[in-house]
Design a protein around this motif. Structure first.
Motif, PDB file in Angstrom:
ATOM      1  N   VAL A  83     -13.270   9.635 -16.972  1.00 28.31           N
ATOM      2  CA  VAL A  83     -12.216   9.710 -15.954  1.00 28.31           C
ATOM      3  C   VAL A  83     -12.800   9.805 -14.545  1.00 28.31           C
ATOM      4  CG1 VAL A  83     -10.194  10.968 -15.150  1.00 28.31           C
ATOM      5  CG2 VAL A  83     -10.661  10.810 -17.588  1.00 28.31           C
ATOM      6  N   GLN A 109      -5.498   2.239 -15.444  1.00 30.07           N
ATOM      7  CA  GLN A 109      -6.590   3.190 -15.660  1.00 30.07           C
ATOM      8  C   GLN A 109      -6.024   4.605 -15.756  1.00 30.07           C
ATOM      9  OE1 GLN A 109      -9.624   2.103 -16.285  1.00 30.07           O
ATOM     10  NE2 GLN A 109     -10.529   4.094 -16.558  1.00 30.07           N
ATOM     11  N   ARG A 144       0.809  -1.237   0.000  1.00 34.66           N
ATOM     12  CA  ARG A 144       0.000   0.000   0.000  1.00 34.66           C
ATOM     13  C   ARG A 144       0.830   1.269   0.000  1.00 34.66           C
ATOM     14  NH1 ARG A 144      -5.324  -1.517   3.412  1.00 34.66           N
ATOM     15  NH2 ARG A 144      -5.586  -3.542   2.406  1.00 34.66           N
ATOM     16  N   ALA A 198      -9.013  -6.699 -13.306  1.00 36.56           N
ATOM     17  CA  ALA A 198      -7.960  -6.914 -12.308  1.00 36.56           C
ATOM     18  C   ALA A 198      -7.626  -5.604 -11.590  1.00 36.56           C
ATOM     19  CB  ALA A 198      -6.712  -7.479 -12.985  1.00 36.56           C
ATOM     20  N   THR A 199      -7.613  -4.509 -12.337  1.00 35.17           N
ATOM     21  CA  THR A 199      -7.319  -3.205 -11.742  1.00 35.17           C
ATOM     22  C   THR A 199      -8.446  -2.765 -10.816  1.00 35.17           C
ATOM     23  OG1 THR A 199      -6.258  -2.708 -13.841  1.00 35.17           O
ATOM     24  CG2 THR A 199      -6.563  -0.875 -12.338  1.00 35.17           C
ATOM     25  N   THR A 237     -15.354   6.585 -10.502  1.00 38.26           N
ATOM     26  CA  THR A 237     -14.300   6.420 -11.504  1.00 38.26           C
ATOM     27  C   THR A 237     -14.601   5.192 -12.341  1.00 38.26           C
ATOM     28  OG1 THR A 237     -12.812   7.001  -9.714  1.00 38.26           O
ATOM     29  CG2 THR A 237     -11.807   6.355 -11.780  1.00 38.26           C
ATOM     30  N   PRO A 238     -14.607   5.302 -13.652  1.00 33.00           N
ATOM     31  CA  PRO A 238     -14.680   4.071 -14.444  1.00 33.00           C
ATOM     32  C   PRO A 238     -13.315   3.385 -14.425  1.00 33.00           C
ATOM     33  CG  PRO A 238     -15.060   6.052 -15.795  1.00 33.00           C
ATOM     34  CD  PRO A 238     -14.556   6.511 -14.481  1.00 33.00           C
ATOM     35  N   ILE A 239     -13.277   2.083 -14.163  1.00 31.94           N
ATOM     36  CA  ILE A 239     -12.023   1.317 -14.272  1.00 31.94           C
ATOM     37  C   ILE A 239     -12.304   0.136 -15.186  1.00 31.94           C
ATOM     38  CG2 ILE A 239     -10.223   0.031 -13.085  1.00 31.94           C
ATOM     39  CD1 ILE A 239     -10.681   1.649 -10.633  1.00 31.94           C
ATOM     40  N   LYS A 240     -11.663   0.144 -16.348  1.00 31.53           N
ATOM     41  CA  LYS A 240     -12.004  -0.813 -17.385  1.00 31.53           C
ATOM     42  C   LYS A 240     -11.537  -2.233 -17.063  1.00 31.53           C
ATOM     43  CE  LYS A 240     -11.246  -1.740 -22.233  1.00 31.53           C
ATOM     44  NZ  LYS A 240     -10.452  -2.959 -22.051  1.00 31.53           N
ATOM     45  N   GLU A 241     -10.253  -2.378 -16.665  1.00 30.81           N
ATOM     46  CA  GLU A 241      -9.712  -3.710 -16.449  1.00 30.81           C
ATOM     47  C   GLU A 241     -10.230  -4.303 -15.141  1.00 30.81           C
ATOM     48  OE1 GLU A 241      -8.046  -5.585 -18.376  1.00 30.81           O
ATOM     49  OE2 GLU A 241      -7.707  -4.083 -19.936  1.00 30.81           O
ATOM     50  N   LEU A 286      -9.254  -3.877  -3.151  1.00 34.50           N
ATOM     51  CA  LEU A 286      -8.399  -4.550  -2.165  1.00 34.50           C
ATOM     52  C   LEU A 286      -7.478  -3.565  -1.463  1.00 34.50           C
ATOM     53  CD1 LEU A 286      -7.418  -7.785  -4.107  1.00 34.50           C
ATOM     54  CD2 LEU A 286      -8.849  -7.647  -2.068  1.00 34.50           C
ATOM     55  N   SER A 287      -7.026  -2.537  -2.180  1.00 36.75           N
ATOM     56  CA  SER A 287      -6.130  -1.555  -1.565  1.00 36.75           C
ATOM     57  C   SER A 287      -6.920  -0.426  -0.902  1.00 36.75           C
ATOM     58  CB  SER A 287      -5.176  -0.989  -2.613  1.00 36.75           C
ATOM     59  OG  SER A 287      -5.899  -0.307  -3.610  1.00 36.75           O
ATOM     60  N   HIS A 288      -8.231  -0.574  -0.844  1.00 36.14           N
ATOM     61  CA  HIS A 288      -9.123   0.399  -0.183  1.00 36.14           C
ATOM     62  C   HIS A 288      -9.046   1.792  -0.788  1.00 36.14           C
ATOM     63  CE1 HIS A 288     -10.549  -2.290   2.962  1.00 36.14           C
ATOM     64  NE2 HIS A 288      -9.349  -2.808   2.918  1.00 36.14           N
ATOM     65  N   GLN A 289      -8.660   1.879  -2.043  1.00 32.75           N
ATOM     66  CA  GLN A 289      -8.705   3.190  -2.687  1.00 32.75           C
ATOM     67  C   GLN A 289     -10.114   3.545  -3.133  1.00 32.75           C
ATOM     68  OE1 GLN A 289      -5.350   4.274  -5.381  1.00 32.75           O
ATOM     69  NE2 GLN A 289      -4.864   2.164  -4.951  1.00 32.75           N
ATOM     70  N   VAL A 290     -10.936   2.517  -3.318  1.00 32.31           N
ATOM     71  CA  VAL A 290     -12.355   2.763  -3.540  1.00 32.31           C
ATOM     72  C   VAL A 290     -13.138   1.907  -2.544  1.00 32.31           C
ATOM     73  CG1 VAL A 290     -12.154   3.353  -5.989  1.00 32.31           C
ATOM     74  CG2 VAL A 290     -12.511   0.986  -5.313  1.00 32.31           C
ATOM     75  N   THR A 316      -3.114   2.402  -6.971  1.00 28.89           N
ATOM     76  CA  THR A 316      -3.179   1.344  -7.977  1.00 28.89           C
ATOM     77  C   THR A 316      -3.763   1.818  -9.299  1.00 28.89           C
ATOM     78  OG1 THR A 316      -5.334   0.694  -7.139  1.00 28.89           O
ATOM     79  CG2 THR A 316      -3.439  -0.483  -6.273  1.00 28.89           C
ATOM     80  N   ALA A 370      -8.142  -4.713  -7.653  1.00 28.70           N
ATOM     81  CA  ALA A 370      -6.993  -4.228  -6.874  1.00 28.70           C
ATOM     82  C   ALA A 370      -7.325  -2.900  -6.194  1.00 28.70           C
ATOM     83  CB  ALA A 370      -5.769  -4.062  -7.782  1.00 28.70           C
ATOM     84  N   ALA A 371      -8.094  -2.063  -6.875  1.00 30.35           N
ATOM     85  CA  ALA A 371      -8.462  -0.771  -6.278  1.00 30.35           C
ATOM     86  C   ALA A 371      -9.303  -0.978  -5.023  1.00 30.35           C
ATOM     87  CB  ALA A 371      -9.231   0.073  -7.295  1.00 30.35           C
TER      88      ALA A 371
END
Lengths: 325, 531
Positions: B202, A269, A159, B233-234, B227-231, B240-244, A163, B237-238
């Motif tokens: 975006v 992204q 972290r 896996a990404t 936020t749109p995130i296309k992939e 899992l990392s608590h960014q969203v 990401t 991950a977003a």
């Protein structure tokens, strides 16, 4: 000289027209845009009407002709999926892609050159072998995988880094930059490394080969005989000569970095042109695909033109022959 | 003593602060794509309408269980079979402070019929809007239409004055290269959230609208970033990392990972979408098969053979990780008109299938091309592969043509000339009512009357057509249900379609987030609580 540049410019136009024409030939195979632009309750007649007003029913050459006429006036139409003018979308996304490309080139240079020098001078050390192995991985692992591995390690497990996305950006006129904010700088690290790793390998191997070549030349031997220190020999005399082809290659590669940034951009992204293009392919968004491909062709053409002009300036023989015909 | 009173007042202040609701709660979420513009009449598609449903409102709205509840209308009743009397909510404000009234309703219906609108079908259900007074309107329909108010949930109301002042009286027209439309970039609804900034593709930022009429909304969120995130896996991950705080959709194979990771969870509620296989039953010779001169699907024994060859439980267990609901009907349990008694899938019996095929004259089987999307439904391509291998066991050799959705829909839908012999499709009725399924999937293809447009294989039965009309107009619930049952029974007996299952929704969210996973895959910010 002027006639040479004009001649090259005319050739460049031809290249871009060809790219646009081939693109329009291929767009028929990406699917039907209207199926993403109309809801399931939309009647068949309304769909036909939409197809017609978008000009999708016209033959390829007519579509190509209309596109060329409009593009010549700077009109690229509206994106089907984002419903925004393509020109504005491209202008907004271009800074993100260019910043990513430049930062990754700089990282590739800063890492690639010293590693190349080191592996050329200390060929048989453990560290040298480690560099060579890592660089081999750099060229053989797909970008997507490298990106995901970095995300999992530095984004999810440790972290340390974000990401996805570009962080906070600062607006300088029409240019948006992420390089002036802390979150923007943190956000660019992983995408830049992912994009630059192939470049870094290329530079490292190039520097290594050139360096080994130059270290065998006479003037290095004479320098050594004169009693110059190793440091001065390697870095003042040998490295300088090594860098000429390295700079040429790096310059030429900027075009391909911009073009191939699309994989990296979609993994992270990253809101650049490549991501826009990938999304456009998924939605059969013809105006974006057409504008992107022509723009990329334009970037390649311009870079090549600059290189050609530089060569002519540097090499008098080329000038003589081009004036001769 | 003085010290004590100071201390006491401090305690009192602390108590007051604790009693007021939490000040500002931020919430971030990601989806695989973005809304196609902000015009509420621009595109009739689940995600775009779902996102805009936080900003705009219709006369009615679906609650967390897909039950219809009042929104901008407080009461409605039919005063004659084709005329509805609607009482509008008083005291409703648009985000710019304007009042919502009957003029806005009249205006919004008219706007759905303008050139760029994709809500022509829904808005066109109402042939005339009559203003009675500022907060009462009459809606006239061409035919009796019991599901009118269901359809109104996704027909959003706009402010007449705002639209006129900004030149947005017509829906944004995507084919107009010069003008994209003010309402496509700006919004002014009555909903609980306002869009305060947006960069298409975006980021979109919402802030809570303090003047919203409903003060009892469950959500405590004040600021939202989308936020749109296309992939995929990404996206995962977003989270899992608590960014969203929330992402959707999540690949089914990542459920385990989310459940094992700390602080996040996978949400696997049922979706109201039914996945099914369809067969070309109308052409005299199939476009893509080894059988020449005749169409094997015209023989009910062949259709039955296909039905009994599919092992729905295996698809559920092996491909859907146990999270699908095998279905015998073309509608999900959440849909009005569903009858559990009819929902038994065809029994898995490959021996019977072989026998039926032999009787029909295809003892050695035949080759058939199957069309399948590969990025539209949950594990769509894998389901097709599984079906292909199950059919191989009864001698049917499938050439699988799995393509991205733009290519797939371009080929199999009306604009491609229904170019398919055997295909996989999914369907959620937009009105959450069975009539929509009858009209689009079960009625014979009839372009003139806009019926059966998605009946790609042209399954056709006169009685089913008749029932479609009757169900559309019947207002007596018991009689209507009997008609729906009769229609579904006929389709089942004739093996008009091969229903597979209702797919699961697949979302992921942080443990501190409480939300409602609505079965039509709409994510409604009204129910988000950040703890």
């Amino acid at each position: 000289m002027i006639s040479f540049i004009i001649k090259r410019l005319l050739q460049s136009m031809l290249v871009m027209l060809t790219v646009a024409f081939i693109s329009f030939g291929l767009f028929r195979f990406v699917g039907d845009p209207v199926s993403n632009m109309a809801g399931q309750d939309t009647s068949i007649e309304d769909r036909q009407e939409l197809r017609k007003s978008l000009g999708l029913d016209d033959p390829v050459y007519i579509q190509f002709f209309n596109f060329t006429i409009n593009a010549a006036q700077g009109k690229f139409g509206q994106s089907y999926m984002l419903r925004e003018p393509v020109r504005e979308l491209m202008a907004k996304r271009f800074p993100a892609t260019l910043e990513l490309a430049l930062v990754s080139s700089v990282i590739a240079m800063l890492l690639g050159v010293p590693m190349g020098v080191y592996t050329a001078i200390r060929r048989n050390t453990l560290l040298s072998k480690a560099f060579m192995t890592i660089s081999l991985m750099g060229v053989s692992l797909p970008t997507f995988l490298i990106g995901i591995l970095l995300i999992l390690l530095f984004g999810v497990t440790l972290r340390w880094l974000p990401t996805f996305g570009r962080g906070d950006v600062v607006q300088l006129g029409w240019w948006s930059t992420g390089l002036l904010t802390a979150s923007g700088l943190k956000a660019i690290i992983m995408p830049a490394i992912t994009l630059g790793i192939f470049q870094m390998t290329l530079i490292m191997r190039l520097v290594r080969a050139e360096m080994m070549e130059i270290l065998r030349t006479d003037y290095i031997k004479f320098g050594r005989a004169r009693g110059l220190s190793n440091r001065s020999l390697y870095f003042r005399h040998a490295l300088k000569n090594t860098l000429i082809p390295v700079i040429t290659i790096t310059g030429l590669q900027i075009g391909s970095i911009i073009a191939f940034a699309l994989i990296t951009e979609s993994v992270f992204q990253w809101p650049g042109m490549g991501l826009l293009f990938i999304q456009a392919v998924g939605n059969a968004d013809v105006p974006i695909m057409a504008a992107y491909l022509v723009l990329i062709a334009f970037i390649f053409v311009v870079i090549n033109l600059i290189v050609d002009v530089l060569y002519v300036i540097v090499d008098p023989r080329l000038r003589a022959s081009s004036e001769g015909d | 003593m003085r010290k004590l009173s100071k201390l006491l007042s401090g305690v009192a202040i602390a108590a007051i602060m604790a009693a007021t609701p939490a000040v500002a709660k931020d919430f971030k979420y990601a989806f695989q794509g973005d809304s196609q513009g902000l015009d509420p009449h621009g595109l009739n598609e689940t995600f775009s309408l779902g996102l805009l449903g936080n900003v705009y409102e219709g006369l009615t709205v679906y609650d967390e269980n897909l039950a219809l509840v009042p929104a901008l209308a407080t009461e409605w009743k039919t005063i004659s079979p084709k005329v509805w009397l609607i009482k509008l909510r008083q005291g409703v404000k648009f985000h710019n402070g304007n009042d919502f009234n009957a003029d806005d309703v009249v205006f919004s219906f008219a706007r759905t019929q303008t050139k760029g609108s994709d809500q022509k079908a829904r808005g066109g259900l109402v042939t005339k809007v009559v203003k009675i007074d500022d907060h009462t309107v009459e809606l006239h329909t061409a035919n009796p239409l019991p599901v009118l108010m269901q359809e109104m949930a996704f027909l959003f109301m706009m402010d007449k004055e705002w639209s006129e002042a900004n030149g947005a009286t017509e829906a944004a027209n995507v084919s107009d290269a010069n003008e994209i439309g003010y309402a496509n970039r700006n919004s002014n609804g009555t909903g609980p959230f306002m869009i305060t900034s947006r960069e298409p593709g975006v980021k979109t930022v919402f802030d809570r609208f303090d003047g919203h009429w409903n003060k009892d909304l469950k959500t405590n969120v004040t600021h939202v970033e989308f936020t749109p995130i296309k992939e995929a896996a990404t996206r995962v991950a977003a989270l899992l990392s608590h960014q969203v705080d929330m992402v959707y959709p999540v690949p089914v194979q990542d459920w385990k990972r989310l459940d094992e990771a700390e602080g996040v969870r996978a949400l696997k509620g049922p979706e109201a979408r039914t996945i099914f296989l369809g067969m070309d039953q109308s052409r005299d010779e199939l476009l893509h098969s080894s059988v020449k001169g005749k169409n094997p699907f015209k023989d009910i024994r062949v259709r039955k053979a296909f039905a009994h060859a599919l092992n729905l439980d295996a698809i559920k267990a092996k491909i859907m990780r146990g999270a699908a609901t095998p279905s015998g009907l073309m509608v999900a349990p959440q849909i009005n008109g569903f009858n559990a008694a009819l929902n038994t899938p065809y029994a898995y019996d490959p021996e019977l299938s072989k026998k039926l095929l032999a009787e029909a004259g295809y003892a050695d089987g035949f080759t058939l091309t199957m069309d399948c999307p590969n990025n539209r439904y949950v594990n769509d391509e894998k389901i097709c592969q599984a079906a292909a291998s199950m059919l191989a066991k009864i001698g049917i050799k499938i050439d699988l043509l799995a393509q991205p959705k733009s290519k797939y829909f371009g080929k199999v839908l009306a604009q491609g000339g229904y170019d398919t012999s055997f295909y996989l499709l999914g369907w959620t009725p937009g009105s959450i009512d069975s009539h929509n399924v009858f009209a689009n999937l079960l009625h014979c293809q009839d372009a003139e009357n806009k019926m059966g447009a998605f009946n790609l294989g042209n399954y056709c039965n006169d009685r089913v057509d008749e029932i479609t009309g009757l169900v559309g107009a019947e207002t007596d619930q018991a009689k209507r249900q009997a008609l729906i049952d009769e229609g579904f029974k006929i389709v089942q007996d004739e093996v008009g379609y091969l229903p597979l299952h209702q797919q699961p929704l697949s979302w992921g969210a942080g443990d501190n987030i409480e939300l409602n996973q609505r079965a039509d895959n709409v994510f409604d910010l009204r129910y988000v609580v950040v703890k």
